[in-house]
Design a protein around this motif. Structure first.
Motif, PDB file in Angstrom:
ATOM      1  N   ASN A  59       0.848  -1.204   0.000  1.00  0.00           N
ATOM      2  CA  ASN A  59       0.000   0.000   0.000  1.00  0.00           C
ATOM      3  C   ASN A  59       0.878   1.246   0.000  1.00  0.00           C
ATOM      4  O   ASN A  59       2.108   1.142   0.104  1.00  0.00           O
ATOM      5  CB  ASN A  59      -0.961   0.003   1.212  1.00  0.00           C
ATOM      6  CG  ASN A  59      -0.221  -0.071   2.536  1.00  0.00           C
ATOM      7  OD1 ASN A  59       0.499   0.849   2.910  1.00  0.00           O
ATOM      8  ND2 ASN A  59      -0.360  -1.190   3.226  1.00  0.00           N
ATOM      9  N   GLY A  60       0.264   2.398  -0.084  1.00  0.00           N
ATOM     10  CA  GLY A  60       1.013   3.649  -0.175  1.00  0.00           C
ATOM     11  C   GLY A  60       1.704   4.036   1.122  1.00  0.00           C
ATOM     12  O   GLY A  60       2.786   4.624   1.114  1.00  0.00           O
ATOM     13  N   THR A  61       1.065   3.715   2.241  1.00  0.00           N
ATOM     14  CA  THR A  61       1.663   4.027   3.545  1.00  0.00           C
ATOM     15  C   THR A  61       2.965   3.251   3.709  1.00  0.00           C
ATOM     16  O   THR A  61       3.982   3.803   4.136  1.00  0.00           O
ATOM     17  CB  THR A  61       0.668   3.658   4.679  1.00  0.00           C
ATOM     18  OG1 THR A  61      -0.609   4.245   4.378  1.00  0.00           O
ATOM     19  CG2 THR A  61       1.147   4.171   6.020  1.00  0.00           C
ATOM     20  N   SER A  85      -2.031  17.041   4.472  1.00  0.00           N
ATOM     21  CA  SER A  85      -1.941  15.816   3.689  1.00  0.00           C
ATOM     22  C   SER A  85      -2.787  14.773   4.391  1.00  0.00           C
ATOM     23  O   SER A  85      -3.298  14.999   5.485  1.00  0.00           O
ATOM     24  CB  SER A  85      -0.481  15.349   3.624  1.00  0.00           C
ATOM     25  OG  SER A  85      -0.372  14.133   2.894  1.00  0.00           O
ATOM     26  N   ALA A  88      -1.207   9.492   6.530  1.00  0.00           N
ATOM     27  CA  ALA A  88      -0.200   8.456   6.253  1.00  0.00           C
ATOM     28  C   ALA A  88       1.193   9.039   6.068  1.00  0.00           C
ATOM     29  O   ALA A  88       2.188   8.396   6.427  1.00  0.00           O
ATOM     30  CB  ALA A  88      -0.602   7.670   5.000  1.00  0.00           C
ATOM     31  N   ASP A 157       5.923  12.262  -1.896  1.00  0.00           N
ATOM     32  CA  ASP A 157       4.654  11.581  -1.652  1.00  0.00           C
ATOM     33  C   ASP A 157       3.800  11.810  -2.901  1.00  0.00           C
ATOM     34  O   ASP A 157       3.140  12.849  -3.047  1.00  0.00           O
ATOM     35  CB  ASP A 157       3.959  12.113  -0.397  1.00  0.00           C
ATOM     36  CG  ASP A 157       2.680  11.330  -0.088  1.00  0.00           C
ATOM     37  OD1 ASP A 157       2.127  10.720  -1.023  1.00  0.00           O
ATOM     38  OD2 ASP A 157       2.232  11.341   1.078  1.00  0.00           O
ATOM     39  N   CYS A 159       1.374   9.838  -3.885  1.00  0.00           N
ATOM     40  CA  CYS A 159       0.201   8.962  -3.754  1.00  0.00           C
ATOM     41  C   CYS A 159      -1.040   9.508  -4.455  1.00  0.00           C
ATOM     42  O   CYS A 159      -1.975   8.777  -4.735  1.00  0.00           O
ATOM     43  CB  CYS A 159      -0.093   8.715  -2.278  1.00  0.00           C
ATOM     44  SG  CYS A 159       1.124   7.639  -1.500  1.00  0.00           S
ATOM     45  N   GLN A 160      -1.043  10.834  -4.738  1.00  0.00           N
ATOM     46  CA  GLN A 160      -2.192  11.428  -5.445  1.00  0.00           C
ATOM     47  C   GLN A 160      -1.786  11.907  -6.839  1.00  0.00           C
ATOM     48  O   GLN A 160      -2.533  12.645  -7.461  1.00  0.00           O
ATOM     49  CB  GLN A 160      -2.735  12.621  -4.636  1.00  0.00           C
ATOM     50  CG  GLN A 160      -3.160  12.244  -3.228  1.00  0.00           C
ATOM     51  CD  GLN A 160      -3.819  13.391  -2.468  1.00  0.00           C
ATOM     52  OE1 GLN A 160      -3.897  14.506  -2.959  1.00  0.00           O
ATOM     53  NE2 GLN A 160      -4.279  13.104  -1.266  1.00  0.00           N
ATOM     54  N   SER A 181       0.434   5.279  -4.076  1.00  0.00           N
ATOM     55  CA  SER A 181      -0.649   4.445  -3.551  1.00  0.00           C
ATOM     56  C   SER A 181      -1.552   4.050  -4.711  1.00  0.00           C
ATOM     57  O   SER A 181      -1.829   4.863  -5.594  1.00  0.00           O
ATOM     58  CB  SER A 181      -1.477   5.229  -2.529  1.00  0.00           C
ATOM     59  OG  SER A 181      -2.712   4.564  -2.284  1.00  0.00           O
ATOM     60  N   LYS A 186      -7.729   6.109  -5.981  1.00  0.00           N
ATOM     61  CA  LYS A 186      -6.666   6.932  -6.560  1.00  0.00           C
ATOM     62  C   LYS A 186      -6.772   6.931  -8.093  1.00  0.00           C
ATOM     63  O   LYS A 186      -7.471   6.099  -8.660  1.00  0.00           O
ATOM     64  CB  LYS A 186      -5.286   6.427  -6.106  1.00  0.00           C
ATOM     65  CG  LYS A 186      -5.111   6.395  -4.583  1.00  0.00           C
ATOM     66  CD  LYS A 186      -4.914   7.790  -3.991  1.00  0.00           C
ATOM     67  CE  LYS A 186      -5.211   7.822  -2.512  1.00  0.00           C
ATOM     68  NZ  LYS A 186      -4.071   7.845  -1.633  1.00  0.00           N
TER      69      LYS A 186
HETATM   70  C1  LIG Z   1      -3.619   7.714  -0.176  1.00  0.00           C
HETATM   71  C2  LIG Z   1      -2.476   8.452   0.363  1.00  0.00           C
HETATM   72  C3  LIG Z   1      -1.485   7.822   1.138  1.00  0.00           C
HETATM   73  C4  LIG Z   1      -1.598   6.407   1.647  1.00  0.00           C
HETATM   74  O1  LIG Z   1      -1.819   5.438   0.704  1.00  0.00           O
HETATM   75  P1  LIG Z   1      -2.515   4.047   1.143  1.00  0.00           P
HETATM   76  O2  LIG Z   1      -2.377   3.205  -0.079  1.00  0.00           O
HETATM   77  O3  LIG Z   1      -3.933   4.350   1.484  1.00  0.00           O
HETATM   78  O4  LIG Z   1      -1.770   3.501   2.289  1.00  0.00           O
HETATM   79  C5  LIG Z   1      -0.385   8.574   1.522  1.00  0.00           C
HETATM   80  N1  LIG Z   1      -0.265   9.877   1.196  1.00  0.00           N
HETATM   81  C6  LIG Z   1      -1.210  10.514   0.484  1.00  0.00           C
HETATM   82  C7  LIG Z   1      -1.015  11.957   0.139  1.00  0.00           C
HETATM   83  C8  LIG Z   1      -2.355   9.836   0.057  1.00  0.00           C
HETATM   84  O5  LIG Z   1      -3.301  10.486  -0.628  1.00  0.00           O
END
Ligand SMILES: *Cc1c(COP(=O)(O)O)cnc(C)c1O
Length: 371
Positions: A59-61, A85, A88, A157, A159-160, A181, A186
Protein backbone atom coordinates in the motif's frame (compact mmCIF):
# COMPACT_ATOMS: atom_id res chain seq x y z
CA UNK A 1 -29.89 13.95 -10.78
CA UNK A 2 -27.40 12.17 -8.52
CA UNK A 3 -23.75 13.08 -8.94
CA UNK A 4 -21.44 10.78 -7.01
CA UNK A 5 -18.14 12.13 -5.71
CA UNK A 6 -16.43 9.14 -7.28
CA UNK A 7 -17.96 6.33 -9.37
CA UNK A 8 -15.72 3.27 -9.49
CA UNK A 9 -18.49 1.18 -11.07
CA UNK A 10 -18.58 3.38 -14.19
CA UNK A 11 -14.92 2.58 -14.84
CA UNK A 12 -15.29 -1.12 -14.05
CA UNK A 13 -18.07 -1.49 -16.63
CA UNK A 14 -15.74 -0.23 -19.39
CA UNK A 15 -12.83 -2.59 -18.62
CA UNK A 16 -14.75 -5.53 -17.18
CA UNK A 17 -13.99 -8.07 -19.93
CA UNK A 18 -10.29 -7.32 -19.94
CA UNK A 19 -10.06 -7.46 -16.16
CA UNK A 20 -11.81 -10.83 -16.01
CA UNK A 21 -9.62 -12.30 -18.75
CA UNK A 22 -6.51 -11.18 -16.90
CA UNK A 23 -7.78 -12.43 -13.54
CA UNK A 24 -8.47 -15.80 -15.11
CA UNK A 25 -4.76 -16.04 -15.92
CA UNK A 26 -3.86 -15.25 -12.32
CA UNK A 27 -6.25 -17.92 -11.04
CA UNK A 28 -4.91 -20.50 -13.48
CA UNK A 29 -1.31 -19.85 -12.47
CA UNK A 30 -2.16 -19.29 -8.77
CA UNK A 31 0.58 -16.63 -8.56
CA UNK A 32 -1.17 -14.82 -5.75
CA UNK A 33 1.60 -13.14 -3.79
CA UNK A 34 4.30 -11.28 -5.66
CA UNK A 35 5.33 -13.23 -8.79
CA UNK A 36 5.04 -12.65 -12.54
CA UNK A 37 1.93 -10.47 -12.54
CA UNK A 38 3.47 -8.11 -10.00
CA UNK A 39 6.73 -8.03 -11.99
CA UNK A 40 4.83 -7.24 -15.17
CA UNK A 41 3.25 -4.26 -13.44
CA UNK A 42 6.57 -3.11 -11.98
CA UNK A 43 8.07 -3.05 -15.47
CA UNK A 44 5.04 -1.30 -16.94
CA UNK A 45 4.95 1.37 -14.24
CA UNK A 46 8.71 1.95 -14.51
CA UNK A 47 8.29 2.55 -18.23
CA UNK A 48 5.32 4.82 -17.61
CA UNK A 49 7.19 7.00 -15.09
CA UNK A 50 10.41 7.16 -17.08
CA UNK A 51 13.92 6.59 -15.87
CA UNK A 52 13.29 4.57 -12.70
CA UNK A 53 13.08 1.22 -10.93
CA UNK A 54 9.84 0.18 -9.28
CA UNK A 55 9.19 -1.97 -6.22
CA UNK A 56 5.54 -2.95 -5.88
CA UNK A 57 4.41 -3.06 -2.25
CA UNK A 58 1.29 -3.61 -0.21
CA UNK A 59 0.00 0.00 0.00
CA UNK A 60 1.01 3.65 -0.18
CA UNK A 61 1.66 4.03 3.55
CA UNK A 62 4.15 1.16 3.39
CA UNK A 63 5.68 2.68 0.25
CA UNK A 64 6.47 5.84 2.24
CA UNK A 65 7.73 3.85 5.23
CA UNK A 66 9.96 1.59 3.09
CA UNK A 67 11.38 4.61 1.26
CA UNK A 68 12.35 6.08 4.66
CA UNK A 69 13.94 2.79 5.76
CA UNK A 70 15.85 2.60 2.46
CA UNK A 71 17.59 5.92 3.14
CA UNK A 72 18.51 4.65 6.61
CA UNK A 73 16.22 6.80 8.79
CA UNK A 74 16.92 6.18 12.46
CA UNK A 75 15.31 6.81 15.82
CA UNK A 76 15.23 10.53 16.56
CA UNK A 77 15.85 11.77 13.02
CA UNK A 78 13.67 14.57 11.72
CA UNK A 79 11.78 14.62 8.44
CA UNK A 80 10.30 17.84 7.07
CA UNK A 81 6.83 17.59 5.54
CA UNK A 82 3.51 19.46 5.33
CA UNK A 83 0.46 19.25 7.59
CA UNK A 84 -2.21 19.39 4.85
CA UNK A 85 -1.94 15.82 3.69
CA UNK A 86 -3.50 12.48 4.42
CA UNK A 87 -2.18 11.34 7.80
CA UNK A 88 -0.20 8.46 6.25
CA UNK A 89 2.60 10.88 5.30
CA UNK A 90 3.25 11.59 8.99
CA UNK A 91 2.52 8.05 10.17
CA UNK A 92 5.22 6.63 7.90
CA UNK A 93 7.74 9.08 9.39
CA UNK A 94 6.71 8.21 12.94
CA UNK A 95 6.82 4.45 12.33
CA UNK A 96 10.28 4.77 10.78
CA UNK A 97 11.31 6.13 14.20
CA UNK A 98 11.64 9.75 13.08
CA UNK A 99 9.76 12.91 13.97
CA UNK A 100 7.62 14.72 11.40
CA UNK A 101 8.50 18.42 11.34
CA UNK A 102 5.78 20.39 9.62
CA UNK A 103 6.12 23.54 7.56
CA UNK A 104 3.41 25.60 5.88
CA UNK A 105 2.42 25.58 2.23
CA UNK A 106 2.41 27.85 -0.80
CA UNK A 107 -0.74 30.02 -1.07
CA UNK A 108 -1.32 29.19 -4.75
CA UNK A 109 -0.70 25.47 -4.97
CA UNK A 110 -1.05 24.46 -1.31
CA UNK A 111 2.01 22.27 -1.71
CA UNK A 112 5.21 22.64 0.39
CA UNK A 113 6.55 26.20 0.41
CA UNK A 114 10.28 25.81 -0.40
CA UNK A 115 11.01 29.19 1.22
CA UNK A 116 10.18 27.73 4.64
CA UNK A 117 12.40 24.65 4.47
CA UNK A 118 15.75 26.03 5.59
CA UNK A 119 14.33 27.53 8.78
CA UNK A 120 13.08 24.07 9.78
CA UNK A 121 16.40 22.26 9.21
CA UNK A 122 18.27 21.15 12.32
CA UNK A 123 21.22 18.82 12.95
CA UNK A 124 18.72 15.94 13.13
CA UNK A 125 17.04 16.59 9.77
CA UNK A 126 17.57 13.71 7.33
CA UNK A 127 14.89 14.04 4.69
CA UNK A 128 12.14 16.14 3.11
CA UNK A 129 8.80 14.72 2.01
CA UNK A 130 6.88 17.10 -0.27
CA UNK A 131 3.31 15.99 -0.97
CA UNK A 132 2.00 16.35 -4.51
CA UNK A 133 -1.38 17.40 -3.19
CA UNK A 134 -4.51 16.67 -5.26
CA UNK A 135 -2.42 15.67 -8.29
CA UNK A 136 -0.14 18.70 -8.63
CA UNK A 137 3.55 18.39 -7.81
CA UNK A 138 5.28 20.62 -5.31
CA UNK A 139 7.84 23.09 -6.70
CA UNK A 140 10.63 20.51 -6.88
CA UNK A 141 13.63 22.47 -8.22
CA UNK A 142 14.15 24.65 -5.12
CA UNK A 143 13.38 21.68 -2.86
CA UNK A 144 16.04 19.54 -4.57
CA UNK A 145 18.51 22.41 -4.42
CA UNK A 146 18.08 22.90 -0.67
CA UNK A 147 18.27 19.13 -0.12
CA UNK A 148 21.53 18.96 -2.04
CA UNK A 149 23.00 21.88 -0.13
CA UNK A 150 22.18 20.31 3.25
CA UNK A 151 22.76 16.67 2.19
CA UNK A 152 19.15 15.62 2.75
CA UNK A 153 17.12 13.01 0.93
CA UNK A 154 13.89 13.89 -0.85
CA UNK A 155 11.01 11.42 -0.92
CA UNK A 156 8.06 12.46 -3.05
CA UNK A 157 4.65 11.58 -1.65
CA UNK A 158 3.18 10.93 -5.09
CA UNK A 159 0.20 8.96 -3.75
CA UNK A 160 -2.19 11.43 -5.45
CA UNK A 161 -0.05 12.20 -8.47
CA UNK A 162 0.14 9.28 -10.92
CA UNK A 163 1.32 10.76 -14.20
CA UNK A 164 1.53 14.33 -12.86
CA UNK A 165 4.44 16.28 -14.30
CA UNK A 166 6.93 18.85 -13.08
CA UNK A 167 8.59 20.72 -15.96
CA UNK A 168 7.92 17.69 -18.16
CA UNK A 169 9.21 15.12 -15.67
CA UNK A 170 6.82 12.62 -14.13
CA UNK A 171 6.10 12.68 -10.40
CA UNK A 172 8.10 10.03 -8.55
CA UNK A 173 11.33 10.34 -10.54
CA UNK A 174 12.44 13.79 -9.37
CA UNK A 175 13.35 13.10 -5.74
CA UNK A 176 15.59 10.29 -4.46
CA UNK A 177 12.51 8.11 -4.11
CA UNK A 178 8.79 8.36 -4.85
CA UNK A 179 5.89 6.69 -3.03
CA UNK A 180 2.66 5.76 -4.82
CA UNK A 181 -0.65 4.44 -3.55
CA UNK A 182 -3.01 2.38 -5.67
CA UNK A 183 -5.85 2.57 -3.17
CA UNK A 184 -9.07 1.99 -5.18
CA UNK A 185 -10.03 5.67 -5.31
CA UNK A 186 -6.67 6.93 -6.56
CA UNK A 187 -6.15 7.91 -10.23
CA UNK A 188 -4.63 4.47 -10.78
CA UNK A 189 -6.47 2.23 -8.35
CA UNK A 190 -6.23 -1.47 -7.54
CA UNK A 191 -9.21 -3.60 -6.52
CA UNK A 192 -7.91 -3.69 -2.98
CA UNK A 193 -4.71 -2.38 -1.36
CA UNK A 194 -1.50 -1.74 -3.29
CA UNK A 195 1.39 0.71 -3.57
CA UNK A 196 4.83 1.18 -5.11
CA UNK A 197 8.18 2.85 -4.57
CA UNK A 198 10.04 4.44 -7.47
CA UNK A 199 13.76 5.26 -7.46
CA UNK A 200 16.69 5.32 -9.84
CA UNK A 201 18.96 4.10 -7.00
CA UNK A 202 19.62 0.38 -7.45
CA UNK A 203 20.69 -0.12 -3.81
CA UNK A 204 17.43 1.38 -2.55
CA UNK A 205 15.31 -0.78 -4.85
CA UNK A 206 17.25 -3.95 -3.93
CA UNK A 207 16.79 -3.14 -0.23
CA UNK A 208 13.05 -2.56 -0.59
CA UNK A 209 12.50 -5.69 -2.70
CA UNK A 210 14.28 -7.72 -0.03
CA UNK A 211 12.74 -5.99 2.97
CA UNK A 212 9.15 -6.32 1.67
CA UNK A 213 9.71 -10.09 1.56
CA UNK A 214 11.00 -10.68 5.13
CA UNK A 215 14.52 -9.68 4.21
CA UNK A 216 15.07 -12.88 2.21
CA UNK A 217 17.35 -12.96 -0.81
CA UNK A 218 16.28 -16.53 -1.47
CA UNK A 219 13.63 -18.59 0.20
CA UNK A 220 14.34 -18.89 3.95
CA UNK A 221 17.70 -17.10 3.73
CA UNK A 222 17.24 -13.78 5.53
CA UNK A 223 19.75 -10.96 5.20
CA UNK A 224 17.91 -8.49 7.40
CA UNK A 225 14.86 -8.36 9.65
CA UNK A 226 12.28 -7.34 7.11
CA UNK A 227 8.52 -7.30 6.98
CA UNK A 228 5.68 -8.57 4.82
CA UNK A 229 4.80 -5.81 2.36
CA UNK A 230 4.35 -7.75 -0.87
CA UNK A 231 1.77 -6.84 -3.51
CA UNK A 232 -0.91 -9.40 -4.41
CA UNK A 233 -0.67 -11.02 -7.85
CA UNK A 234 -4.32 -10.11 -8.41
CA UNK A 235 -3.60 -6.41 -7.81
CA UNK A 236 -0.55 -6.50 -10.08
CA UNK A 237 -2.66 -8.01 -12.86
CA UNK A 238 -5.48 -5.47 -12.42
CA UNK A 239 -3.04 -2.56 -12.30
CA UNK A 240 -1.34 -3.73 -15.54
CA UNK A 241 -4.71 -3.71 -17.31
CA UNK A 242 -5.62 -0.28 -15.90
CA UNK A 243 -2.21 1.31 -16.55
CA UNK A 244 -2.92 1.29 -20.32
CA UNK A 245 -5.88 3.58 -19.73
CA UNK A 246 -4.23 5.97 -17.28
CA UNK A 247 -3.11 8.55 -19.86
CA UNK A 248 -6.59 8.71 -21.32
CA UNK A 249 -8.25 8.90 -17.89
CA UNK A 250 -5.90 11.71 -16.93
CA UNK A 251 -6.90 13.62 -20.09
CA UNK A 252 -10.55 13.21 -19.12
CA UNK A 253 -9.87 14.54 -15.61
CA UNK A 254 -8.05 17.55 -17.05
CA UNK A 255 -10.95 18.24 -19.43
CA UNK A 256 -13.43 18.08 -16.57
CA UNK A 257 -11.28 20.49 -14.54
CA UNK A 258 -11.19 22.91 -17.49
CA UNK A 259 -14.95 22.68 -17.86
CA UNK A 260 -15.50 23.37 -14.13
CA UNK A 261 -13.08 26.32 -14.43
CA UNK A 262 -14.94 27.77 -17.41
CA UNK A 263 -18.38 27.37 -15.89
CA UNK A 264 -17.33 28.72 -12.48
CA UNK A 265 -15.15 31.64 -13.56
CA UNK A 266 -17.86 34.25 -12.91
CA UNK A 267 -18.13 33.17 -9.29
CA UNK A 268 -14.66 34.42 -8.39
CA UNK A 269 -16.00 36.68 -5.62
CA UNK A 270 -17.52 33.73 -3.83
CA UNK A 271 -15.06 30.97 -4.47
CA UNK A 272 -11.49 30.34 -5.51
CA UNK A 273 -10.71 27.85 -8.26
CA UNK A 274 -7.71 25.51 -8.14
CA UNK A 275 -4.60 26.97 -9.79
CA UNK A 276 -2.33 25.00 -12.05
CA UNK A 277 1.23 26.22 -11.51
CA UNK A 278 3.30 27.16 -14.57
CA UNK A 279 5.65 24.26 -13.89
CA UNK A 280 2.91 21.67 -13.45
CA UNK A 281 0.78 19.22 -15.31
CA UNK A 282 -1.99 18.70 -12.79
CA UNK A 283 -3.76 15.31 -12.89
CA UNK A 284 -6.71 16.40 -10.72
CA UNK A 285 -6.95 13.47 -8.36
CA UNK A 286 -9.04 16.01 -6.47
CA UNK A 287 -10.69 19.14 -7.89
CA UNK A 288 -11.00 21.39 -4.86
CA UNK A 289 -12.48 24.87 -4.74
CA UNK A 290 -12.13 27.18 -1.75
CA UNK A 291 -15.11 28.97 -0.28
CA UNK A 292 -16.09 30.58 3.01
CA UNK A 293 -19.50 28.91 3.50
CA UNK A 294 -17.93 25.54 2.71
CA UNK A 295 -19.98 23.40 5.12
CA UNK A 296 -23.29 25.05 4.23
CA UNK A 297 -22.63 24.76 0.51
CA UNK A 298 -21.63 21.12 0.90
CA UNK A 299 -24.83 20.31 2.85
CA UNK A 300 -26.95 22.12 0.24
CA UNK A 301 -25.29 20.25 -2.61
CA UNK A 302 -25.84 16.95 -0.84
CA UNK A 303 -29.56 17.72 -0.58
CA UNK A 304 -29.57 18.41 -4.31
CA UNK A 305 -27.86 15.07 -5.07
CA UNK A 306 -24.29 16.31 -5.52
CA UNK A 307 -21.76 14.51 -3.33
CA UNK A 308 -18.60 16.38 -2.38
CA UNK A 309 -15.65 15.64 -0.11
CA UNK A 310 -13.30 17.49 2.25
CA UNK A 311 -9.56 16.85 1.95
CA UNK A 312 -8.87 17.18 4.80
CA UNK A 313 -11.10 18.56 7.58
CA UNK A 314 -8.30 18.60 10.19
CA UNK A 315 -4.65 19.23 9.30
CA UNK A 316 -2.27 16.61 10.67
CA UNK A 317 -0.65 18.89 13.26
CA UNK A 318 -4.05 19.44 14.90
CA UNK A 319 -5.09 15.77 14.89
CA UNK A 320 -5.44 14.13 18.30
CA UNK A 321 -2.94 11.52 17.10
CA UNK A 322 -0.22 14.19 16.96
CA UNK A 323 -1.28 16.17 20.04
CA UNK A 324 1.87 14.96 21.85
CA UNK A 325 3.97 17.18 19.56
CA UNK A 326 2.25 20.27 21.00
CA UNK A 327 1.32 22.00 17.75
CA UNK A 328 -1.40 24.60 17.98
CA UNK A 329 -3.94 26.35 15.81
CA UNK A 330 -2.18 29.26 14.13
CA UNK A 331 1.12 27.48 13.60
CA UNK A 332 0.43 26.83 9.91
CA UNK A 333 -2.23 29.35 8.82
CA UNK A 334 -2.33 28.34 5.15
CA UNK A 335 -2.66 24.63 5.82
CA UNK A 336 -5.35 25.44 8.38
CA UNK A 337 -7.10 27.67 5.88
CA UNK A 338 -7.20 24.78 3.52
CA UNK A 339 -8.94 22.58 6.12
CA UNK A 340 -11.59 25.25 6.69
CA UNK A 341 -12.27 26.30 3.10
CA UNK A 342 -11.54 23.42 0.75
CA UNK A 343 -14.43 21.63 -0.94
CA UNK A 344 -13.71 18.75 -3.33
CA UNK A 345 -16.22 18.58 -6.18
CA UNK A 346 -17.12 15.33 -7.98
CA UNK A 347 -14.13 14.23 -10.08
CA UNK A 348 -13.43 11.01 -11.95
CA UNK A 349 -12.66 10.21 -15.57
CA UNK A 350 -16.18 9.00 -16.43
CA UNK A 351 -17.88 12.13 -15.06
CA UNK A 352 -20.23 13.57 -17.74
CA UNK A 353 -20.61 17.16 -18.90
CA UNK A 354 -24.23 16.99 -17.74
CA UNK A 355 -23.09 16.06 -14.25
CA UNK A 356 -20.61 18.95 -14.21
CA UNK A 357 -23.24 21.39 -15.51
CA UNK A 358 -25.73 20.21 -12.90
CA UNK A 359 -23.15 20.56 -10.11
CA UNK A 360 -22.21 24.08 -11.20
CA UNK A 361 -25.86 25.10 -11.61
CA UNK A 362 -26.50 24.06 -8.00
CA UNK A 363 -23.45 25.96 -6.75
CA UNK A 364 -24.64 29.09 -8.57
CA UNK A 365 -28.14 28.63 -7.21
CA UNK A 366 -26.77 28.39 -3.68
CA UNK A 367 -24.95 31.70 -4.01
CA UNK A 368 -27.95 33.39 -5.66
CA UNK A 369 -30.25 32.46 -2.79
CA UNK A 370 -27.68 33.02 -0.03
CA UNK A 371 -26.06 36.34 -0.94
C1 LIG B 1 -3.62 7.71 -0.18
C2 LIG B 1 -2.48 8.45 0.36
C3 LIG B 1 -1.49 7.82 1.14
C4 LIG B 1 -1.60 6.41 1.65
O1 LIG B 1 -1.82 5.44 0.70
P1 LIG B 1 -2.51 4.05 1.14
O2 LIG B 1 -2.38 3.20 -0.08
O3 LIG B 1 -3.93 4.35 1.48
O4 LIG B 1 -1.77 3.50 2.29
C5 LIG B 1 -0.38 8.57 1.52
N1 LIG B 1 -0.27 9.88 1.20
C6 LIG B 1 -1.21 10.51 0.48
C7 LIG B 1 -1.02 11.96 0.14
C8 LIG B 1 -2.35 9.84 0.06
O5 LIG B 1 -3.30 10.49 -0.63
Amino acid sequence: MNVPFLDLTAQYKVIKEEIHEKLDKVFQSCAFSGGPFVEEFENGFAQYCGNTHVAAVSNGTSALWLALLAIGIKQGDEVITVPNSFIATAEAITYAGAVPVFIDVDPDTYTMDPKLIEKAITKKTRAIIPVHLFGQTADMDPIMEIAKKHKLYVIEDACQAHGAEYKGKKAGIIGDLGAFSFYPGKNLGAYGEAGAVTTSNKDFIDFIKKFRDHGQFKKYYHDCIGWNDRMDGIQGAILSVKLKYLANWTEQRRKHAQYYNTLLKDESEKLQLPKEAGYARHVYHIYAIQTEPRDKLMAYLKEEGVNCGIHYPIPIHLQKAYAHQGWQEGHFPLAENCAKRYLSLPMFAELTNEQIEYTVAKIKKYFQTNS
